[in-house]
Scaffold this active site. Sequence first.
Site, PDB file in Angstrom:
ATOM      1  N   TYR A 149       0.836  -1.204   0.000  1.00 21.78           N
ATOM      2  CA  TYR A 149       0.000   0.000   0.000  1.00 21.78           C
ATOM      3  C   TYR A 149       0.875   1.260   0.000  1.00 21.78           C
ATOM      4  O   TYR A 149       0.591   2.231  -0.691  1.00 21.78           O
ATOM      5  CB  TYR A 149      -0.940   0.014   1.209  1.00 21.78           C
ATOM      6  CG  TYR A 149      -1.644   1.341   1.359  1.00 21.78           C
ATOM      7  CD1 TYR A 149      -2.519   1.798   0.374  1.00 21.78           C
ATOM      8  CD2 TYR A 149      -1.408   2.166   2.458  1.00 21.78           C
ATOM      9  CE1 TYR A 149      -3.139   3.033   0.484  1.00 21.78           C
ATOM     10  CE2 TYR A 149      -2.023   3.401   2.576  1.00 21.78           C
ATOM     11  CZ  TYR A 149      -2.890   3.831   1.578  1.00 21.78           C
ATOM     12  OH  TYR A 149      -3.500   5.055   1.681  1.00 21.78           O
ATOM     13  N   ARG A 156       1.315   6.741  -6.957  1.00 21.51           N
ATOM     14  CA  ARG A 156       0.184   7.649  -7.159  1.00 21.51           C
ATOM     15  C   ARG A 156       0.634   9.095  -6.987  1.00 21.51           C
ATOM     16  O   ARG A 156       0.298   9.961  -7.803  1.00 21.51           O
ATOM     17  CB  ARG A 156      -0.923   7.295  -6.160  1.00 21.51           C
ATOM     18  CG  ARG A 156      -2.057   8.300  -6.121  1.00 21.51           C
ATOM     19  CD  ARG A 156      -3.217   7.825  -5.265  1.00 21.51           C
ATOM     20  NE  ARG A 156      -2.863   7.568  -3.869  1.00 21.51           N
ATOM     21  CZ  ARG A 156      -3.727   7.165  -2.946  1.00 21.51           C
ATOM     22  NH1 ARG A 156      -4.995   6.930  -3.275  1.00 21.51           N
ATOM     23  NH2 ARG A 156      -3.344   6.953  -1.700  1.00 21.51           N
ATOM     24  N   TYR A 209      -0.411  13.006   6.485  1.00 22.90           N
ATOM     25  CA  TYR A 209      -0.010  11.978   7.443  1.00 22.90           C
ATOM     26  C   TYR A 209       1.509  12.041   7.650  1.00 22.90           C
ATOM     27  O   TYR A 209       2.262  12.221   6.688  1.00 22.90           O
ATOM     28  CB  TYR A 209      -0.338  10.573   6.917  1.00 22.90           C
ATOM     29  CG  TYR A 209      -1.774  10.101   7.063  1.00 22.90           C
ATOM     30  CD1 TYR A 209      -2.705  10.748   7.863  1.00 22.90           C
ATOM     31  CD2 TYR A 209      -2.189   8.945   6.378  1.00 22.90           C
ATOM     32  CE1 TYR A 209      -4.011  10.271   7.974  1.00 22.90           C
ATOM     33  CE2 TYR A 209      -3.495   8.470   6.491  1.00 22.90           C
ATOM     34  CZ  TYR A 209      -4.403   9.143   7.291  1.00 22.90           C
ATOM     35  OH  TYR A 209      -5.682   8.666   7.396  1.00 22.90           O
ATOM     36  N   ARG A 222     -10.943  13.541   2.060  1.00 22.12           N
ATOM     37  CA  ARG A 222     -11.944  12.763   2.813  1.00 22.12           C
ATOM     38  C   ARG A 222     -13.264  12.684   2.062  1.00 22.12           C
ATOM     39  O   ARG A 222     -14.024  11.737   2.227  1.00 22.12           O
ATOM     40  CB  ARG A 222     -12.158  13.373   4.192  1.00 22.12           C
ATOM     41  CG  ARG A 222     -10.922  13.362   5.066  1.00 22.12           C
ATOM     42  CD  ARG A 222     -10.397  11.962   5.297  1.00 22.12           C
ATOM     43  NE  ARG A 222      -9.190  11.954   6.125  1.00 22.12           N
ATOM     44  CZ  ARG A 222      -8.456  10.869   6.340  1.00 22.12           C
ATOM     45  NH1 ARG A 222      -8.794   9.710   5.786  1.00 22.12           N
ATOM     46  NH2 ARG A 222      -7.379  10.930   7.079  1.00 22.12           N
ATOM     47  N   GLU A 330     -14.129  -0.555   6.909  1.00 25.79           N
ATOM     48  CA  GLU A 330     -14.045   0.760   6.266  1.00 25.79           C
ATOM     49  C   GLU A 330     -15.305   0.933   5.430  1.00 25.79           C
ATOM     50  O   GLU A 330     -15.801  -0.045   4.873  1.00 25.79           O
ATOM     51  CB  GLU A 330     -12.794   0.775   5.381  1.00 25.79           C
ATOM     52  CG  GLU A 330     -12.538   2.082   4.661  1.00 25.79           C
ATOM     53  CD  GLU A 330     -11.218   2.057   3.883  1.00 25.79           C
ATOM     54  OE1 GLU A 330     -10.162   1.777   4.482  1.00 25.79           O
ATOM     55  OE2 GLU A 330     -11.268   2.290   2.671  1.00 25.79           O
TER      56      GLU A 330
END
Length: 341
Positions: A149, A156, A209, A222, A330
Site C-alpha cells: 500500500y 500515485r 499523514y 476525505r 471501512e
Amino acid sequence: MLDVEGAAYSSPISSEFVLSRDLPHYLAEHEGHVAAVIAFGQEPPSRVSAVRLAVAVPQLGPEEFVEVWHTATPVTYGCQEGISFCRNDEVMIGGLSIPDVGDGAIAQLACDAYRHLLDVAMAQGFPHLSRIWNYFPAINCETGGLERYRQFCIGRYQAFAAHDYPLAGELPAATAVGTLAAGFCVYFIAGKHPGRQIENPRQVSAFLYPPQYGPKSPSFSRATLTSWNAHARHLFISGTASIVGHETLHSGDVQAQVKEMLTNIDVVMEQALGDVPAPGTLEQAALFKVYLRHPGDLDVVLPALRAHLGKRPRIMCLQGDLCRSDLLVEMEGVVPLLGES
Ligand code: 3EB
C-alpha cells in the site's frame, strides 16, 4: 431523469446497486446511457459498451449487487492508453484493469496507471477528478522492505506531481482496498470543473499523514462535493475508517471501529452539508459500500450500520483487506443531492 419526492432531479450521472439478477433488464432499459458496470466478486456482462470491471473483492451477505453508473444524456465509449471510458458533455467515467500484477512493482504500476488516466481525462476535457477507486492484491504484504500500500502511495503521488495536480486543494475522494486475486483495477469519475475538497476535523488530512505511515502520504481527500449543474450535486465520501488524528483506534475491536467510523462519516457529511440537513438531501438514494477484513464480522457490522443509517440506503458488503493491517472495517458513500452548493 429520476423523480424523487416530486422533485425533478437531473443529475448528469447517477449510480445504483442493481441486483445481479435484474441486471440484463436494467441494461436493456438504459441502453446508450450505461457508463460503467462494476462487478464485485463476479464477472460483468460482456456485451455492453461501457467501462466494465471485474473486481476480485467478494460480496458478503444475502443479496448480490452490481454497481452501475448511468447518464442522463447518451454516452460515447472510447479506449486510449489502456483506459476505457464513457463520456458525454458533462461527465466522464474511466477505468483500467491489469489482469495479473502478481507481487510486482506496485509503485511503478500505480504511477503509470495514474499518468495514463490523467492524460486521457485531460485530453477528453475532464481534468478534475472527483472520485477514484483503487483495488489491488496483497495490499498489506511487504516486498523489498515496504508494504505494498505504501509503495502504491509513492507511485500515485509521483503521477499527480508529474501532472502538477493541486495536491492539497483538489485531491479526489478515494478508496484503496486489497483484492483476493491477482488483478489491479482503478476506476474514476472526472468533471470539467473542480469539486470542493472536504476534510475531516477529527482526522489529520491523509495527504499530511506523518512519515510513520510511509514515505509518501496518501493523495486523497476525505470527500468531494461536486456540483454538476444548478440542480444536481454529488457528495463522494472516501473510504472512511476508525482513524482519529492520524492513528488507528480500537485495534482488534470491530464493534468499536464501526462506531468510530460512523462518527467520522457523520462529521464528513456535516463538513460538506452543514449542521442542518440540506434541503433536498436524497439520503434515501445514498449508496454505501462497507469493506470487512474478516467476513465473519458481518453479523456485528451490518446491524450497526442499519441502526445508524436506517433502512433506506443500499449497502453493499464486501470482503477486502484495508490499507492498514489494524483496520477491520471501512466504508464509503455516494450521496446524490439536489441544488447548488
Ligand atoms: C485512511 O483513512 C484509511 O489511499 O486512497 C481510505 C481511503 C484509506 C482511501 C487511499 C486510504 C485511501 O487513511 C485508508
